[in-house]
Design an enzyme around this catalytic site. Sequence first.
Site, PDB file in Angstrom:
ATOM      1  N   HIS A 148       0.873  -1.179   0.000  1.00 42.94           N
ATOM      2  CA  HIS A 148       0.000   0.000   0.000  1.00 42.94           C
ATOM      3  C   HIS A 148       0.913   1.233   0.000  1.00 42.94           C
ATOM      4  O   HIS A 148       2.031   1.176   0.527  1.00 42.94           O
ATOM      5  CB  HIS A 148      -0.842  -0.056   1.279  1.00 42.94           C
ATOM      6  CG  HIS A 148      -1.897   0.983   1.398  1.00 42.94           C
ATOM      7  ND1 HIS A 148      -1.637   2.269   1.803  1.00 42.94           N
ATOM      8  CD2 HIS A 148      -3.238   0.933   1.193  1.00 42.94           C
ATOM      9  CE1 HIS A 148      -2.767   2.955   1.841  1.00 42.94           C
ATOM     10  NE2 HIS A 148      -3.751   2.176   1.469  1.00 42.94           N
ATOM     11  N   ASP A 225       2.998  -4.403   8.042  1.00 37.21           N
ATOM     12  CA  ASP A 225       1.782  -3.614   7.877  1.00 37.21           C
ATOM     13  C   ASP A 225       0.611  -4.579   8.070  1.00 37.21           C
ATOM     14  O   ASP A 225       0.316  -5.396   7.203  1.00 37.21           O
ATOM     15  CB  ASP A 225       1.786  -2.993   6.474  1.00 37.21           C
ATOM     16  CG  ASP A 225       0.464  -2.315   6.135  1.00 37.21           C
ATOM     17  OD1 ASP A 225      -0.497  -2.434   6.916  1.00 37.21           O
ATOM     18  OD2 ASP A 225       0.406  -1.676   5.071  1.00 37.21           O
ATOM     19  N   GLN A 228      -4.635  -5.019   7.065  1.00 35.66           N
ATOM     20  CA  GLN A 228      -5.648  -5.966   6.570  1.00 35.66           C
ATOM     21  C   GLN A 228      -5.565  -7.310   7.290  1.00 35.66           C
ATOM     22  O   GLN A 228      -6.252  -8.263   6.902  1.00 35.66           O
ATOM     23  CB  GLN A 228      -5.490  -6.193   5.059  1.00 35.66           C
ATOM     24  CG  GLN A 228      -5.644  -4.942   4.212  1.00 35.66           C
ATOM     25  CD  GLN A 228      -7.061  -4.362   4.261  1.00 35.66           C
ATOM     26  OE1 GLN A 228      -8.029  -4.999   4.692  1.00 35.66           O
ATOM     27  NE2 GLN A 228      -7.186  -3.125   3.821  1.00 35.66           N
ATOM     28  N   LYS A 251     -10.571  -0.268  10.527  1.00 30.71           N
ATOM     29  CA  LYS A 251     -10.804  -1.435   9.666  1.00 30.71           C
ATOM     30  C   LYS A 251     -11.206  -2.660  10.484  1.00 30.71           C
ATOM     31  O   LYS A 251     -11.384  -3.744   9.951  1.00 30.71           O
ATOM     32  CB  LYS A 251      -9.547  -1.745   8.858  1.00 30.71           C
ATOM     33  CG  LYS A 251      -9.188  -0.651   7.851  1.00 30.71           C
ATOM     34  CD  LYS A 251      -7.991  -1.060   7.033  1.00 30.71           C
ATOM     35  CE  LYS A 251      -7.322   0.099   6.348  1.00 30.71           C
ATOM     36  NZ  LYS A 251      -8.006   0.566   5.147  1.00 30.71           N
ATOM     37  N   CYS A 390      -4.751   2.531  -3.644  1.00 32.91           N
ATOM     38  CA  CYS A 390      -3.496   2.987  -3.025  1.00 32.91           C
ATOM     39  C   CYS A 390      -2.367   1.971  -3.218  1.00 32.91           C
ATOM     40  O   CYS A 390      -1.512   1.805  -2.334  1.00 32.91           O
ATOM     41  CB  CYS A 390      -3.676   3.284  -1.526  1.00 32.91           C
ATOM     42  SG  CYS A 390      -4.756   4.659  -1.220  1.00 32.91           S
TER      43      CYS A 390
HETATM   44  N1  PMP Z   1      -1.893  -0.754   4.551  1.00 38.12           N
HETATM   45  C1  PMP Z   1      -2.840  -1.481   3.999  1.00 38.12           C
HETATM   46  C2  PMP Z   1      -2.526  -2.878   3.560  1.00 38.12           C
HETATM   47  C3  PMP Z   1      -4.126  -0.958   3.846  1.00 38.12           C
HETATM   48  O1  PMP Z   1      -5.083  -1.688   3.282  1.00 38.12           O
HETATM   49  C4  PMP Z   1      -4.394   0.352   4.293  1.00 38.12           C
HETATM   50  C5  PMP Z   1      -5.767   0.971   4.137  1.00 38.12           C
HETATM   51  N2  PMP Z   1      -6.327   0.816   2.885  1.00 38.12           N
HETATM   52  C6  PMP Z   1      -3.350   1.065   4.879  1.00 38.12           C
HETATM   53  C7  PMP Z   1      -2.116   0.493   5.003  1.00 38.12           C
HETATM   54  C8  PMP Z   1      -3.546   2.464   5.386  1.00 38.12           C
HETATM   55  O2  PMP Z   1      -4.438   2.481   6.424  1.00 38.12           O
HETATM   56  P1  PMP Z   1      -4.885   3.885   7.042  1.00 38.12           P
HETATM   57  O3  PMP Z   1      -5.477   4.662   5.914  1.00 38.12           O
HETATM   58  O4  PMP Z   1      -5.876   3.522   8.076  1.00 38.12           O
HETATM   59  O5  PMP Z   1      -3.670   4.525   7.565  1.00 38.12           O
END
Ligand code: PMP
Length: 432
Positions: A148, A225, A228, A251, A390
Amino acid sequence: MVSDEFSPNPTENPLTQIVFTSNMISFNQEELLSQFPILSVKVHSNKRLVYLDSAATSQKPEVVMRAMNDFYEHANANIHRGIHALAELATEMYEKSRQKTADFIGASDASQIIFTRNTTESINLVAYSWGRKFLETGERILLTQMEHHSNLVPWYMLAEERGVKIDFIRVTDEGELDLEHYQQLLQTQPALVAFTHMSNVLGTINPAKEMIDLAHQAGALTLVDGAQAVPHFPVDVTDLNADFYAFSAHKMCGPNGIGVLYGRKKLLLEMPPFMGGGDMIKKVTFEGFSTNSIPYKFEAGTPAIAEGIGLGAAIDFLTSMGMQNVFDHESELAAYAFEVLTPIPGLAIIGPAPDRRGGVVSFTLQGIHPHDIAQILDREGIAVRAGHHCAMPLHQRFNLHASTRASLYLYNTKADLDALQQGLFKVIDTFK
Ligand code: PMP
């Protein structure tokens, strides 16, 4: 006095009643859905809402909203500072959430749990604090092609500033990490390996424990990270032996505005503060300041207090459901998604087979732009996401500009996926 009423005792939650059907475990779906008021709203003149966008953000159960509301009604005060009843109560509630978070992810000590705004801020914290203190020009970082942007851009910024070099672990055509390539890259002696536990596009669940092990053998630290992962399956940072682990409350049935960074104690103690201000100091004089102990050293200013308490309630809720049950439910739905989507002409799912992924299914439909797909599905009440999610470099890896993503959570049902299938047939009809 505020009681614990709004943090449900896992053993007393009626939703824990599990219904056994044909060798699989499923939730008591009706009761579960009643916990999520938003799932009964109607959209576009009375269409049932089919929410398939939980990878972007999850819906919130009533217990979470009630916990936050109760806090504002009965306990609102700033924390860590005031010597009065409400301030003490608010502090106790907030710190209790920190302990719940530590327990939920198997951290041995609550001081290893830093509250941030989200996963993005957690990763930035490591890049700024640890990265800027310990990385020298020419040192290497390993990322993967499936990250991401929030696990790419902070490192790009560091690389630009410090002359740090970044290498990417390749993703195979099946959407999995090429572990042989990983082992080759480890020979370049990277200082850090930062990778996602589960891809937000491919659904791939990476072998985090094995990857961390290999990184440590090569002398590298690891950042996972878990945005998910933590919401969808059991995660134990001690078992994984992770050095840093990041995730977001929003999430995982919790509120926006609060995220978590877990860090190994030794590292957190060595790292300088990320931001300066109130709460992160022990002493301030005209000459300078000394820092507070961990985790407060990294938490400058008034935090998201109600949100922290909401996260605690979300953890109680998920614990009462059982994280293995959440995962089993989503795995079954992911397999069903393959069943209903693969027969659709021109549809191609990106990423591995359902038994090697979580509840995220991204796909393309030949000749139809993902934005058009999402728009037509939306008119049917079906919420999916279209775009690069993203993860632009990952889409580039698969020669795609965009994809359509259906992402699942514990409140989804097979009926939601049937609706998606029917919706996609409508999309195809529209473009005939
Ligand atoms: N890493 C991953 C794998 C994600 O799916 C996301 C959210 N789509 C993020 C990081 C970023 O999360 P946040 O916007 O809550 O900071």
